[in-house]
Design a protein around this motif. Structure first.
Motif, PDB file in Angstrom:
ATOM      1  N   ALA A   1       4.996  22.790 -39.717  1.00 35.77           N
ATOM      2  CA  ALA A   1       4.141  21.830 -39.031  1.00 35.77           C
ATOM      3  C   ALA A   1       3.768  20.657 -39.939  1.00 35.77           C
ATOM      4  O   ALA A   1       3.763  19.495 -39.512  1.00 35.77           O
ATOM      5  N   LEU A   2       3.478  20.962 -41.211  1.00 34.82           N
ATOM      6  CA  LEU A   2       3.146  19.892 -42.154  1.00 34.82           C
ATOM      7  C   LEU A   2       4.336  18.986 -42.427  1.00 34.82           C
ATOM      8  O   LEU A   2       4.201  17.757 -42.479  1.00 34.82           O
ATOM      9  N   GLN A   3       5.518  19.580 -42.590  1.00 28.19           N
ATOM     10  CA  GLN A   3       6.703  18.777 -42.876  1.00 28.19           C
ATOM     11  C   GLN A   3       7.043  17.875 -41.701  1.00 28.19           C
ATOM     12  O   GLN A   3       7.405  16.705 -41.880  1.00 28.19           O
ATOM     13  N   THR A   4       6.922  18.407 -40.481  1.00 29.99           N
ATOM     14  CA  THR A   4       7.185  17.591 -39.295  1.00 29.99           C
ATOM     15  C   THR A   4       6.231  16.407 -39.220  1.00 29.99           C
ATOM     16  O   THR A   4       6.629  15.279 -38.915  1.00 29.99           O
ATOM     17  N   THR A   5       4.959  16.657 -39.510  1.00 32.07           N
ATOM     18  CA  THR A   5       3.970  15.580 -39.467  1.00 32.07           C
ATOM     19  C   THR A   5       4.211  14.566 -40.572  1.00 32.07           C
ATOM     20  O   THR A   5       4.086  13.355 -40.363  1.00 32.07           O
ATOM     21  N   ALA A   6       4.561  15.037 -41.776  1.00 34.79           N
ATOM     22  CA  ALA A   6       4.856  14.115 -42.878  1.00 34.79           C
ATOM     23  C   ALA A   6       6.052  13.235 -42.536  1.00 34.79           C
ATOM     24  O   ALA A   6       6.045  12.034 -42.804  1.00 34.79           O
ATOM     25  N   ASP A   7       7.090  13.830 -41.932  1.00 29.20           N
ATOM     26  CA  ASP A   7       8.262  13.041 -41.546  1.00 29.20           C
ATOM     27  C   ASP A   7       7.895  11.996 -40.501  1.00 29.20           C
ATOM     28  O   ASP A   7       8.415  10.876 -40.516  1.00 29.20           O
ATOM     29  N   ALA A   8       6.998  12.370 -39.584  1.00 27.40           N
ATOM     30  CA  ALA A   8       6.575  11.408 -38.566  1.00 27.40           C
ATOM     31  C   ALA A   8       5.806  10.255 -39.190  1.00 27.40           C
ATOM     32  O   ALA A   8       5.888   9.114 -38.739  1.00 27.40           O
ATOM     33  N   PHE A   9       5.063  10.551 -40.256  1.00 21.86           N
ATOM     34  CA  PHE A   9       4.301   9.492 -40.917  1.00 21.86           C
ATOM     35  C   PHE A   9       5.204   8.565 -41.719  1.00 21.86           C
ATOM     36  O   PHE A   9       5.018   7.351 -41.736  1.00 21.86           O
ATOM     37  N   PHE A  10       6.182   9.125 -42.373  1.00 20.71           N
ATOM     38  CA  PHE A  10       7.061   8.306 -43.200  1.00 20.71           C
ATOM     39  C   PHE A  10       7.914   7.371 -42.350  1.00 20.71           C
ATOM     40  O   PHE A  10       8.288   6.299 -42.785  1.00 20.71           O
ATOM     41  N   THR A  11       8.243   7.778 -41.129  1.00 18.68           N
ATOM     42  CA  THR A  11       8.998   6.922 -40.215  1.00 18.68           C
ATOM     43  C   THR A  11       8.239   6.851 -38.891  1.00 18.68           C
ATOM     44  O   THR A  11       8.693   7.371 -37.879  1.00 18.68           O
ATOM     45  N   PRO A  12       7.058   6.234 -38.865  1.00 14.99           N
ATOM     46  CA  PRO A  12       6.206   6.270 -37.682  1.00 14.99           C
ATOM     47  C   PRO A  12       6.683   5.349 -36.578  1.00 14.99           C
ATOM     48  O   PRO A  12       7.355   4.346 -36.824  1.00 14.99           O
ATOM     49  N   ALA A  13       6.331   5.719 -35.343  1.00 11.35           N
ATOM     50  CA  ALA A  13       6.519   4.801 -34.231  1.00 11.35           C
ATOM     51  C   ALA A  13       5.558   3.637 -34.404  1.00 11.35           C
ATOM     52  O   ALA A  13       4.507   3.778 -35.038  1.00 11.35           O
ATOM     53  N   PRO A  14       5.878   2.465 -33.834  1.00 11.83           N
ATOM     54  CA  PRO A  14       5.007   1.294 -34.030  1.00 11.83           C
ATOM     55  C   PRO A  14       3.558   1.556 -33.649  1.00 11.83           C
ATOM     56  O   PRO A  14       2.643   1.064 -34.301  1.00 11.83           O
ATOM     57  N   SER A  15       3.338   2.339 -32.604  1.00  7.35           N
ATOM     58  CA  SER A  15       1.976   2.597 -32.137  1.00  7.35           C
ATOM     59  C   SER A  15       1.207   3.518 -33.062  1.00  7.35           C
ATOM     60  O   SER A  15       0.001   3.676 -32.929  1.00  7.35           O
ATOM     61  N   ARG A  16       1.887   4.141 -34.043  1.00  3.44           N
ATOM     62  CA  ARG A  16       1.218   5.099 -34.924  1.00  3.44           C
ATOM     63  C   ARG A  16       1.100   4.616 -36.361  1.00  3.44           C
ATOM     64  O   ARG A  16       0.706   5.365 -37.228  1.00  3.44           O
ATOM     65  N   ILE A  17       1.470   3.369 -36.615  1.00  6.71           N
ATOM     66  CA  ILE A  17       1.324   2.843 -37.975  1.00  6.71           C
ATOM     67  C   ILE A  17      -0.162   2.704 -38.279  1.00  6.71           C
ATOM     68  O   ILE A  17      -0.884   2.019 -37.560  1.00  6.71           O
ATOM     69  N   PRO A  18      -0.682   3.367 -39.317  1.00  9.39           N
ATOM     70  CA  PRO A  18      -2.111   3.326 -39.582  1.00  9.39           C
ATOM     71  C   PRO A  18      -2.573   1.968 -40.073  1.00  9.39           C
ATOM     72  O   PRO A  18      -1.801   1.179 -40.618  1.00  9.39           O
ATOM     73  N   ALA A  19      -3.864   1.696 -39.884  1.00  7.34           N
ATOM     74  CA  ALA A  19      -4.432   0.455 -40.380  1.00  7.34           C
ATOM     75  C   ALA A  19      -4.502   0.505 -41.902  1.00  7.34           C
ATOM     76  O   ALA A  19      -4.599   1.570 -42.495  1.00  7.34           O
ATOM     77  N   GLY A  20      -4.478  -0.668 -42.528  1.00  9.34           N
ATOM     78  CA  GLY A  20      -4.598  -0.700 -43.987  1.00  9.34           C
ATOM     79  C   GLY A  20      -3.369  -1.300 -44.625  1.00  9.34           C
ATOM     80  O   GLY A  20      -2.413  -1.710 -43.942  1.00  9.34           O
ATOM     81  N   PRO A  21      -3.344  -1.351 -45.932  1.00 12.04           N
ATOM     82  CA  PRO A  21      -2.207  -1.941 -46.657  1.00 12.04           C
ATOM     83  C   PRO A  21      -0.914  -1.215 -46.339  1.00 12.04           C
ATOM     84  O   PRO A  21      -0.896   0.007 -46.224  1.00 12.04           O
ATOM     85  N   PRO A  22       0.209  -1.906 -46.194  1.00  8.84           N
ATOM     86  CA  PRO A  22       1.487  -1.264 -45.892  1.00  8.84           C
ATOM     87  C   PRO A  22       1.868  -0.200 -46.894  1.00  8.84           C
ATOM     88  O   PRO A  22       2.490   0.790 -46.553  1.00  8.84           O
TER      89      PRO A  22
END
Length: 232
Positions: free
Chosen positions: A35-56
């Motif tokens: 579950a953690l690895q899946t979430t980390a992979d989603a963060f490293f290549t996020p959909a546009p709607s999931r890019i977090p606020a803050g510095p790139p």
């Protein structure tokens, strides 16, 4: 899994017994690495709607979260803030003679866990919270040894094999992160189960069992669960 039970039923000296139970205790841990690895992979290549606020730069590979982050040997400090599971099960037991029986069980589980990374991960030093919410099904079959110490106290010991299938929603939050992903995990396990039963004076009332189950998941590790349950 059902073949040994069918053979035992044909040779058994007593009819099989069935029961239903509701239990509450610690969450299973086998699903965390995937579950953690899946979430980390989603963060490293996020959909546009999931890019977090803050510095790139905060959304890159420098975020040190992967399948081993919450392992016992993790180099990232973490704290377990919550680990709970609700379990509803059904069981069929075939007496084999003496204190022995063969059991087959199925259970539906709902778990919630929360972990805190007080020092963050990687270049992100803000505290990070990781939450898991899971729904699953578990099947097992094992050999049971039971002893009645008195009318109101009994004990049991069980060894067997089983399998778990869980769908987990993982969320990672911090000042700069807001990541969520869903993954499905399945794994087989070998288990030992030790229980202490307390029975009321009236046979019409359900008893209570304190149980500790140790599961060994190949290639994943150990998961220890202690729970309080009642059967009817």
């Amino acid at each position: 899994m059902t073949l040994p039970l069918l053979v035992a039923c044909m040779a058994g000296t007593a009819p099989p017994k069935h029961s239903f139970s509701i239990g509450y205790g610690q969450d299973d841990l086998f699903f965390i690495p995937d579950a953690l690895q899946t979430t980390a992979d989603a963060f490293f290549t996020p959909a546009p709607s999931r890019i977090p606020a803050g510095p790139p730069a905060a959304g890159g590979l420098a975020v040190d979260i992967d399948k081993d982050t919450l392992s016992p040997n993790s180099g990232t400090p973490y704290q377990t803030e919550q680990s709970r599971q609700l379990r509803v099960g059904a069981r069929l037991e075939q007496p084999l003679g003496g204190n022995f029986a063969l059991g087959v069980g199925a259970a539906l589980t709902y778990g919630k866990s929360r972990y805190l990374l007080p020092e963050g991960a990687g270049i992100l030093t803000d505290p990070i919270t990781i939450r898991f919410a899971s729904q699953g099904v578990e099947l097992d079959t094992g050999l049971i040894w039971r002893k009645q110490h008195s009318r109101r106290v009994s004990s049991r010991y069980e060894m067997g094999v089983g399998g778990s299938l869980t769908r987990t929603r993982t969320r990672i939050d911090s000042a700069l992160l807001d990541v969520e992903a869903t993954a499905t995990q399945s794994a087989g396990f070998i288990y030992t189960d030790v229980g202490l039963g307390l029975h009321p004076k009236s046979d019409s009332l359900p008893g209570v069992q304190l149980r500790t189950r140790l599961k060994a998941y190949p290639h994943i590790g150990l998961s220890l669960q202690t729970s309080l349950s009642t059967a009817f």
